[in-house]
Design a protein around this motif. Structure first.
Motif, mmCIF file in Angstrom:
data_model
loop_
_atom_site.group_PDB
_atom_site.id
_atom_site.type_symbol
_atom_site.label_atom_id
_atom_site.label_comp_id
_atom_site.label_asym_id
_atom_site.label_seq_id
_atom_site.Cartn_x
_atom_site.Cartn_y
_atom_site.Cartn_z
ATOM 1 N N TYR A 180 28.188 34.670 53.788
ATOM 2 C CA TYR A 180 27.874 35.974 53.197
ATOM 3 C C TYR A 180 28.997 36.974 53.454
ATOM 4 O O TYR A 180 29.468 37.662 52.527
ATOM 5 N N ARG A 181 29.461 37.054 54.694
ATOM 6 C CA ARG A 181 30.472 38.060 55.041
ATOM 7 C C ARG A 181 31.832 37.731 54.408
ATOM 8 O O ARG A 181 32.570 38.640 54.008
ATOM 9 N N LEU A 182 32.170 36.438 54.313
ATOM 10 C CA LEU A 182 33.411 36.073 53.647
ATOM 11 C C LEU A 182 33.387 36.479 52.174
ATOM 12 O O LEU A 182 34.386 36.963 51.630
ATOM 13 N N THR A 183 32.242 36.277 51.544
ATOM 14 C CA THR A 183 32.107 36.655 50.135
ATOM 15 C C THR A 183 32.230 38.163 49.961
ATOM 16 O O THR A 183 32.908 38.651 49.038
ATOM 17 N N LYS A 184 31.582 38.923 50.813
ATOM 18 C CA LYS A 184 31.683 40.386 50.732
ATOM 19 C C LYS A 184 33.122 40.853 50.954
ATOM 20 O O LYS A 184 33.596 41.798 50.302
ATOM 21 N N ALA A 185 33.827 40.191 51.862
ATOM 22 C CA ALA A 185 35.225 40.554 52.116
ATOM 23 C C ALA A 185 36.081 40.265 50.885
ATOM 24 O O ALA A 185 36.960 41.068 50.524
ATOM 25 N N ARG A 186 35.826 39.150 50.226
ATOM 26 C CA ARG A 186 36.575 38.825 49.006
ATOM 27 C C ARG A 186 36.268 39.821 47.894
ATOM 28 O O ARG A 186 37.150 40.196 47.115
ATOM 29 N N GLN A 187 35.003 40.246 47.814
ATOM 30 C CA GLN A 187 34.633 41.194 46.767
ATOM 31 C C GLN A 187 35.302 42.545 46.973
ATOM 32 O O GLN A 187 35.624 43.236 45.997
ATOM 33 N N ARG A 188 35.504 42.926 48.222
ATOM 34 C CA ARG A 188 36.168 44.191 48.471
ATOM 35 C C ARG A 188 37.636 44.132 48.005
ATOM 36 O O ARG A 188 38.204 45.124 47.557
ATOM 37 N N LYS A 189 38.241 42.955 48.117
ATOM 38 C CA LYS A 189 39.617 42.781 47.646
ATOM 39 C C LYS A 189 39.677 42.576 46.136
ATOM 40 O O LYS A 189 40.619 43.014 45.480
ATOM 41 N N SER A 190 38.677 41.860 45.586
ATOM 42 C CA SER A 190 38.640 41.563 44.137
ATOM 43 C C SER A 190 37.269 41.933 43.598
ATOM 44 O O SER A 190 36.385 41.076 43.482
ATOM 45 N N PRO A 191 37.052 43.214 43.271
ATOM 46 C CA PRO A 191 35.718 43.672 42.842
ATOM 47 C C PRO A 191 35.206 42.969 41.583
ATOM 48 O O PRO A 191 33.986 42.885 41.379
ATOM 49 N N ASP A 192 36.087 42.443 40.764
ATOM 50 C CA ASP A 192 35.657 41.814 39.512
ATOM 51 C C ASP A 192 35.314 40.336 39.688
ATOM 52 O O ASP A 192 34.937 39.676 38.712
ATOM 53 N N GLU A 193 35.432 39.795 40.868
ATOM 54 C CA GLU A 193 35.170 38.374 41.092
ATOM 55 C C GLU A 193 33.682 38.077 40.915
ATOM 56 O O GLU A 193 32.821 38.815 41.396
ATOM 57 N N THR A 194 33.355 36.979 40.206
ATOM 58 C CA THR A 194 31.962 36.581 39.976
ATOM 59 C C THR A 194 31.638 35.346 40.805
ATOM 60 O O THR A 194 32.519 34.745 41.434
ATOM 61 N N ASP A 195 30.357 34.971 40.744
ATOM 62 C CA ASP A 195 29.933 33.821 41.559
ATOM 63 C C ASP A 195 30.502 32.499 41.056
ATOM 64 O O ASP A 195 30.564 31.521 41.799
ATOM 65 N N ALA A 196 30.907 32.432 39.793
ATOM 66 C CA ALA A 196 31.605 31.253 39.241
ATOM 67 C C ALA A 196 30.887 29.941 39.545
ATOM 68 O O ALA A 196 31.481 28.964 39.993
ATOM 69 N N GLY A 197 29.586 29.928 39.322
ATOM 70 C CA GLY A 197 28.824 28.688 39.487
ATOM 71 C C GLY A 197 28.419 28.363 40.906
ATOM 72 O O GLY A 197 27.960 27.252 41.183
ATOM 73 N N VAL A 198 28.562 29.325 41.821
ATOM 74 C CA VAL A 198 28.184 29.066 43.213
ATOM 75 C C VAL A 198 26.696 28.761 43.326
ATOM 76 O O VAL A 198 26.276 27.921 44.125
ATOM 77 N N GLY A 199 25.880 29.418 42.506
ATOM 78 C CA GLY A 199 24.439 29.180 42.546
ATOM 79 C C GLY A 199 24.093 27.736 42.223
ATOM 80 O O GLY A 199 23.247 27.123 42.888
#
Length: 265
Positions: free
Chosen positions: A31-50
């Motif tokens: 969870y925290r790694l994903t939030k950190a990536r989103q702060r760097k790349s706000p437009d990043e999507t889940d890209a099939g992670v679900g």
């Protein structure tokens, strides 16, 4: 043939707590790694992670079901062997009545002692660990004593009753080997347990990554998921440890036999 698992050194309640904590920590890392990536790349999507998270959980469920089935089969065989051994010892004890007085008394005394030795499984874990090697060694000594007498009987009294006694004694010796093998040697392989544990941690990591792409997390649902998976792991360990926890192999058949053999004649 005394074998153990690396996890045998850890109590089951501690294993459960450690499993819960490991899964929660792994999920939080994702969870925290994903939030950190989103702060760097706000437009990043889940890209099939679900989809990947769902597939990993489905694979984990399949693996857990397979291992639970394997452990359940071993536990069932252990229960059947206890009943079979109790019947074999009881039959041998009765057939010893065919023998001459000297042989009959020796055989029945040794079989009573042998039955007492087989109940080492009912002791608490600390006592059982110390008593088990002595019990197995003495059991094999009794086999040798009984079989030495049987060889003499086969030569001196080659009758059908003697043959029946020797046949049932041979079954007792064979069942000893089966119980030792199934009870102590045949376990869920440690590599399998480790593999499933790693798959579970990766699956929880993906769940954490997936939740990281959402605005909010459902903490209750995530904790319940972790608790459920940890209970299944605990069930596997419980089935694998035949005389610990809640799913112990029932020794009632041997206890009943002990009471019958020690009853006043």
């Amino acid at each position: 043939m005394l074998t153990g698992q690396p996890l045998d050194l850890i109590p089951m309640w501690a294993l459960y707590i450690l499993t819960v904590l490991a899964m929660l920590v792994t999920m939080e890392i994702g969870y925290r790694l994903t939030k950190a990536r989103q702060r760097k790349s706000p437009d990043e999507t889940d890209a099939g992670v679900g989809a990947m998270s769902g597939a990993s959980l489905a694979l984990l469920a399949f693996l857990l079901a397979f291992v639970v089935g394997f452990a359940s089969n071993i536990a069932a065989e252990r229960r059947q062997l206890v009943m079979a051994e109790a019947n074999a010892i009881g039959t041998t004890y009765l057939r010893a009545g065919y023998l001459d007085e000297a042989y009959r008394t020796q055989a029945r005394d040794l079989l009573r002692e042998y039955t007492d030795l087989r109940l080492v499984a009912t002791l608490d874990p600390a006592q059982r660990a110390a008593a088990l090697p002595r019990s197995l060694a003495r059991s094999e000594e009794i086999h040798n004593e009984l079989w030495a007498s049987a060889e003499v009987l086969a030569v001196e009294v080659p009758t059908d009753p003697t043959g029946l006694y020797i046949s049932s004694l041979n079954e007792v010796i064979d069942l000893h080997a089966e119980r030792v093998t199934v009870g102590l040697a045949i376990r869920v392989p440690p590599t399998v347990l480790l593999g499933i544990y790693i798959v579970a941690l990766f699956a929880m990591f993906l769940v954490g990554v997936q939740t990281g792409y959402g605005e909010r997390r459902n903490y209750l649902a995530l904790v319940v998921l972790v608790l459920i998976l940890s209970v299944v792991f605990l069930l596997i360990i419980d089935l694998d440890r035949s005389q610990e926890g809640l799913l112990r192999v029932n020794q009632q058949a041997m206890i009943d036999l002990q009471r019958q053999l020690n009853a006043p004649q």
